[in-house]
Design an enzyme around this catalytic site. Structure first.
Site, PDB file in Angstrom:
ATOM      1  N   THR A   1      21.066  -5.615 -26.348  1.00  0.00           N
ATOM      2  CA  THR A   1      22.261  -6.424 -26.094  1.00  0.00           C
ATOM      3  C   THR A   1      21.845  -7.879 -25.916  1.00  0.00           C
ATOM      4  O   THR A   1      20.867  -8.179 -25.226  1.00  0.00           O
ATOM      5  CB  THR A   1      23.016  -5.935 -24.845  1.00  0.00           C
ATOM      6  OG1 THR A   1      23.502  -4.615 -25.086  1.00  0.00           O
ATOM      7  CG2 THR A   1      24.202  -6.841 -24.524  1.00  0.00           C
TER       8      THR A   1
ATOM      9  N   PHE B   1      22.863 -11.544 -24.471  1.00  0.00           N
ATOM     10  CA  PHE B   1      23.677 -12.145 -23.425  1.00  0.00           C
ATOM     11  C   PHE B   1      23.671 -13.660 -23.588  1.00  0.00           C
ATOM     12  O   PHE B   1      22.641 -14.242 -23.938  1.00  0.00           O
ATOM     13  CB  PHE B   1      23.126 -11.796 -22.036  1.00  0.00           C
ATOM     14  CG  PHE B   1      23.144 -10.321 -21.731  1.00  0.00           C
ATOM     15  CD1 PHE B   1      24.167  -9.764 -20.991  1.00  0.00           C
ATOM     16  CD2 PHE B   1      22.134  -9.488 -22.203  1.00  0.00           C
ATOM     17  CE1 PHE B   1      24.192  -8.405 -20.710  1.00  0.00           C
ATOM     18  CE2 PHE B   1      22.143  -8.126 -21.934  1.00  0.00           C
ATOM     19  CZ  PHE B   1      23.185  -7.586 -21.195  1.00  0.00           C
TER      20      PHE B   1
END
Length: 297
Positions: A200, A202
């Site tokens: 992921t 960010f």
């Protein structure tokens, strides 16, 4: 280059104002992050800021943008893209709504685990709590347990916290190994996400542009006129200036059916002599424009 209309000139003036007000990264900042202790976003915040500063959890992504915009927090950290399930569109919509800048990004490898209270077993589980992304990224594991009811929570670590507080052996959560440690849960199954390369990305947002030494990525957002060839003309600007695009995202604009706001990431440096010319050319082709940031990818 075409002459700018009044709205385009206002966009150019705001970009120049952003350029004049560029600041250095802040020391010992107040950082707002999405989720709670043990969330992947907290992990991303700690990693990016090297454990320095004050960290405040929020269950609402918009609250983070609001605090950053108002100056109550120096920075906000939110997930924006997953390598398996794609973009997190709500964050792009918030970037459209608030005049925040992207000052950095960091990546966390996602390693989902099935967590439950001590003494629980796979056979005792009836309901599983997690964020929708956690369910999507663990769908192959969950397919082997069709009897489980899946309950959406706004954050994986908050789901783990709820399971811990419930002390109910029929409940489980999909969250990180760190969430299990913090909330004193057992790991019934580990690495249950179906992709071994699940990562992921960010973003770190603030209310002003910052200039870091290692900056190499630029993000912008714009709304195009609803006419044939408008996107083609903008993309041609990057080709003519030999600038490498690395991402394009589009989001519908509320109140303007079938019109979209485009988000573009490209490799570049705001201090490059040609960058101001490039941005002015892009502005000349758009209805609205926002320079989001220049940071290290």
């Amino acid at each position: 280059m075409k002459a700018l209309n009044e709205n385009q000139q206002a966009c150019l003036n705001f970009y120049k104002k952003q350029r004049r007000e560029i600041r250095r990264p802040l020391k010992n900042p107040r950082v707002a992050f999405f989720g709670t202790a043990g969330s992947y976003t907290e992990q991303a915040a700690l990693q990016y800021f090297k454990n320095q500063g004050i960290y405040v959890a929020h269950k609402d992504s918009e609250a983070i943008f609001r605090e950053v915009s108002e100056g109550s927090a120096d920075y906000g950290v939110l997930p924006i893209e997953n390598s398996t399930t794609g973009s997190i569109l709500a964050v792009y919509d918030l970037l459209s709504r608030y005049r925040c800048c992207i000052v950095g990004e960091t990546q966390i490898k996602v390693e989902h685990c099935l967590l439950a209270i001590p003494g629980a077993t796979l056979d005792s589980i009836k309901e599983v709590l997690s964020h929708g992304q956690g369910f999507s990224q663990s769908k192959e594991f969950l397919a082997g347990h069709p009897q489980w009811k899946l309950l959406n929570y706004y954050n994986t670590a908050v789901a783990a916290e709820h399971v811990a507080k419930s002390q109910d052996p029929s409940l489980a959560a999909i969250a990180s190994r760190r969430a299990a440690q913090i909330h004193h849960l057992d790991i019934l199954a580990e690495n249950i996400n179906y992709s071994a390369t699940n990562v992921t990305r960010f973003v770190v947002v603030s209310n002003a542009l910052e200039l870091s030494a290692a900056r190499d990525k630029i993000s912008i957002a714009f709304h195009l006129p609803h006419v044939a060839g408008s996107l083609y003309r903008v993309l041609g600007i990057f080709e003519r200036h030999n600038l490498n695009l690395c991402k394009i995202e589009s989001r519908p604009i509320p109140g303007h059916n079938w019109e979209y706001r485009f988000f573009i990431d490209f490799i570049g440096d705001i201090e490059d002599a040609k960058l101001d010319t490039v941005m002015e050319e892009v502005i000349s082709e758009t209805e609205s424009f926002h320079f989001l940031g220049n940071y290290e990818q």
